[in-house]
Design a protein around this motif. Sequence first.
Motif, PDB file in Angstrom:
ATOM      1  N   ARG A  24      -0.997  17.736  68.895  1.00  0.00           N
ATOM      2  CA  ARG A  24      -1.638  16.893  67.887  1.00  0.00           C
ATOM      3  C   ARG A  24      -2.161  17.752  66.738  1.00  0.00           C
ATOM      4  O   ARG A  24      -1.933  17.450  65.570  1.00  0.00           O
ATOM      5  N   ILE A  28      -0.910  17.477  62.878  1.00  0.00           N
ATOM      6  CA  ILE A  28      -1.853  17.167  61.798  1.00  0.00           C
ATOM      7  C   ILE A  28      -1.829  18.283  60.748  1.00  0.00           C
ATOM      8  O   ILE A  28      -1.771  18.015  59.540  1.00  0.00           O
ATOM      9  N   SER A  37       0.395  12.163  55.604  1.00  0.00           N
ATOM     10  CA  SER A  37      -0.509  11.866  56.717  1.00  0.00           C
ATOM     11  C   SER A  37       0.296  11.706  58.003  1.00  0.00           C
ATOM     12  O   SER A  37       1.483  11.366  57.980  1.00  0.00           O
ATOM     13  N   ALA A  38      -0.382  11.938  59.112  1.00  0.00           N
ATOM     14  CA  ALA A  38       0.274  11.770  60.406  1.00  0.00           C
ATOM     15  C   ALA A  38       0.712  10.321  60.584  1.00  0.00           C
ATOM     16  O   ALA A  38       1.825  10.054  61.049  1.00  0.00           O
TER      17      ALA A  38
END
Length: 56
Positions: A24, A28, A37-38
């Motif tokens: 994660r 990011i 953006s993710a």
Amino acid sequence: MSENNNKKKKKNSQMIIRINDEERAQFIALCDSLDTSAAREVRRFIREFIEEHNGK
């Protein structure tokens, strides 16, 4: 699907996924470095996946 159609569709649903903390953080950071953006990239992946597997 055109860019204009994408903006007209409301985003009214959520999907919760479980991923590794390290993956994660890397995702990011990579999105930040690419000025995106993710969430945007996950939505893009989903749209492309649907299109690819629906034979369009």
